[in-house]
Scaffold this active site. Structure first.
Site, PDB file in Angstrom:
ATOM      1  N   LYS A 208       0.815  -1.229   0.000  1.00 42.87           N
ATOM      2  CA  LYS A 208       0.000   0.000   0.000  1.00 42.87           C
ATOM      3  C   LYS A 208       0.842   1.269   0.000  1.00 42.87           C
ATOM      4  O   LYS A 208       2.016   1.269   0.373  1.00 42.87           O
ATOM      5  CB  LYS A 208      -0.989  -0.037   1.168  1.00 42.87           C
ATOM      6  CG  LYS A 208      -2.121  -1.024   0.851  1.00 42.87           C
ATOM      7  CD  LYS A 208      -3.236  -1.040   1.855  1.00 42.87           C
ATOM      8  CE  LYS A 208      -4.320  -2.007   1.339  1.00 42.87           C
ATOM      9  NZ  LYS A 208      -5.318  -2.308   2.361  1.00 42.87           N
ATOM     10  N   ARG A 242      -3.840 -10.128   4.859  1.00 45.91           N
ATOM     11  CA  ARG A 242      -4.205 -10.107   3.432  1.00 45.91           C
ATOM     12  C   ARG A 242      -2.985  -9.615   2.659  1.00 45.91           C
ATOM     13  O   ARG A 242      -2.610  -8.460   2.778  1.00 45.91           O
ATOM     14  CB  ARG A 242      -5.403  -9.179   3.236  1.00 45.91           C
ATOM     15  CG  ARG A 242      -5.911  -9.128   1.801  1.00 45.91           C
ATOM     16  CD  ARG A 242      -7.068  -8.165   1.665  1.00 45.91           C
ATOM     17  NE  ARG A 242      -7.597  -8.140   0.328  1.00 45.91           N
ATOM     18  CZ  ARG A 242      -7.085  -7.426  -0.677  1.00 45.91           C
ATOM     19  NH1 ARG A 242      -6.002  -6.699  -0.480  1.00 45.91           N
ATOM     20  NH2 ARG A 242      -7.635  -7.453  -1.869  1.00 45.91           N
TER      21      ARG A 242
HETATM   22  N1  HH2 Z   1      -7.379  -3.802   0.680  1.00 46.91           N
HETATM   23  C1  HH2 Z   1      -7.647  -3.789  -0.652  1.00 46.91           C
HETATM   24  C2  HH2 Z   1      -8.771  -4.474  -1.150  1.00 46.91           C
HETATM   25  N2  HH2 Z   1      -9.580  -5.199  -0.336  1.00 46.91           N
HETATM   26  N3  HH2 Z   1     -10.109  -5.996   1.824  1.00 46.91           N
HETATM   27  C3  HH2 Z   1      -9.848  -6.034   3.143  1.00 46.91           C
HETATM   28  N4  HH2 Z   1     -10.642  -6.765   3.963  1.00 46.91           N
HETATM   29  N5  HH2 Z   1      -8.790  -5.369   3.702  1.00 46.91           N
HETATM   30  C4  HH2 Z   1      -7.941  -4.604   2.931  1.00 46.91           C
HETATM   31  O1  HH2 Z   1      -6.992  -4.006   3.495  1.00 46.91           O
HETATM   32  C5  HH2 Z   1      -8.191  -4.530   1.514  1.00 46.91           C
HETATM   33  C6  HH2 Z   1      -9.305  -5.251   0.991  1.00 46.91           C
HETATM   34  C7  HH2 Z   1      -6.750  -3.028  -1.576  1.00 46.91           C
HETATM   35  O2  HH2 Z   1      -5.718  -3.815  -2.083  1.00 46.91           O
HETATM   36  P1  HH2 Z   1      -5.699  -4.497  -3.536  1.00 46.91           P
HETATM   37  O3  HH2 Z   1      -6.759  -5.517  -3.673  1.00 46.91           O
HETATM   38  O4  HH2 Z   1      -4.327  -4.983  -3.815  1.00 46.91           O
HETATM   39  O5  HH2 Z   1      -5.942  -3.294  -4.539  1.00 46.91           O
HETATM   40  P2  HH2 Z   1      -7.180  -2.849  -5.409  1.00 46.91           P
HETATM   41  O6  HH2 Z   1      -8.290  -2.496  -4.492  1.00 46.91           O
HETATM   42  O7  HH2 Z   1      -6.650  -1.663  -6.197  1.00 46.91           O
HETATM   43  O8  HH2 Z   1      -7.566  -4.002  -6.285  1.00 46.91           O
END
Ligand code: HH2
Length: 261
Positions: A208, A242
């Site tokens: 992040k 995660r």
């Molecule tokens: N962070 C992201 C997405 N979903 N769900 C939970 N429960 N907790 C988190 O910290 C969280 C989440 C963001 O990360 P990522 O999926 O890599 O990115 P993007 O939303 O751009 O797909």
């Protein structure tokens, strides 16, 4: 410490960390299978980016992206569906997912709570003020940990009121969602206070932007910061981490545990 690893499978063109790499269903399934081999106990499949400013994906498109991937992966491993949309959650549960990870904590689609209650599935309720388009516009809190805790307590109450068994709820402070660098660091430092909610804690720091704000690193160079924050979160009592880099995280935990004895 023995947290479960939740491996991230983004079937999106625009996720901040890996957008476009696994948009093709076969590539996403291969990636998910590799994460499971590396030690992920849960695969979190998502078809819409929640990065700050991301454009909302149309329901049919999100469904088209995630459904075949969930169906293939759920045959061999526990799958959570990362969505805020009722129809997408429903199709993913039909395809074999057994956890709904809703970053809006049932605020975008309150009926999602009824669906989860009816199906008896696990739910992850995450803290996010507003939505991804607006959340980074000058976030403010009286006390970030107390405010996040109160928000999660209220969303748990809502979920239980809609018939969800409290034992099926996991909570997540939403690192990077509507928070400044200092808010994210303080939440991680005081993560243990969220244990007072009495439910398993999910924490996602992986790759992040707050890591980049500490040392100027680009998204592809944040594994060190992701591991450091995840190990610290586990030490503070996180139950689920995660992460994108499952093999590296599994090694960090194994070595940490070996040292701690
Ligand atoms: N962070 C992201 C997405 N979903 N769900 C939970 N429960 N907790 C988190 O910290 C969280 C989440 C963001 O990360 P990522 O999926 O890599 O990115 P993007 O939303 O751009 O797909």
């Amino acid at each position: 410490m023995n947290p479960k690893l939740m491996g991230v499978v983004n079937v999106t063109p625009d996720s901040f960390s890996d957008g476009g790499r696994y948009l093709d269903a076969d590539a996403a399934v291969r990636h998910g299978a590799e994460l499971a081999r590396d030690g992920a106990a849960i695969l979190d499949v998502g078809g819409e980016s929640t990065r700050p400013g991301a454009v909302e994906v149309d329901e049919a498109e999100e469904l088209r992206r995630v459904e075949p991937v969930v169906r293939a992966l759920a045959a061999g491993v526990t799958v959570s569906i990362d969505t805020t949309k009722l129809a997408v959650a429903e199709a993913a549960l039909d395809a074999g997912a057994s956890i709904v990870n809703d970053v809006s904590a049932f605020k975008r689609d309150p009926e999602m709570a009824g669906l989860c209650a009816e199906r008896g599935v696990g739910v992850v309720l995450m803290h996010m003020p507003g939505n991804p388009r607006t959340m980074q516009d000058d976030p403010r809190y009286d006390d970030v940990v107390d405010d996040v805790k109160a928000f999660l307590a209220e969303r748990m109450e809502f979920a239980v009121g809609q018939g969800i068994d409290e034992k099926r709820i996991w909570v997540d402070p939403g690192i990077g969602f509507g928070k400044t660098l200092e808010h994210n660091l303080e939440l991680l430092r005081r993560l243990g206070e969220l244990r007072e909610l009495g439910r398993p804690l999910v924490v996602g720091t992986s790759r992040k932007s707050f890591i980049g704000k500490v040392d100027g690193s680009d998204v592809e160079d944040r594994i060190g910061g992701s591991i450091a924050t995840s190990v610290l979160a586990a030490a503070e009592g996180a139950d689920v981490l995660r992460v994108h880099d499952v093999a590296e995280m599994a090694q960090a935990l194994a070595v940490t545990n070996a040292v701690l004895g």
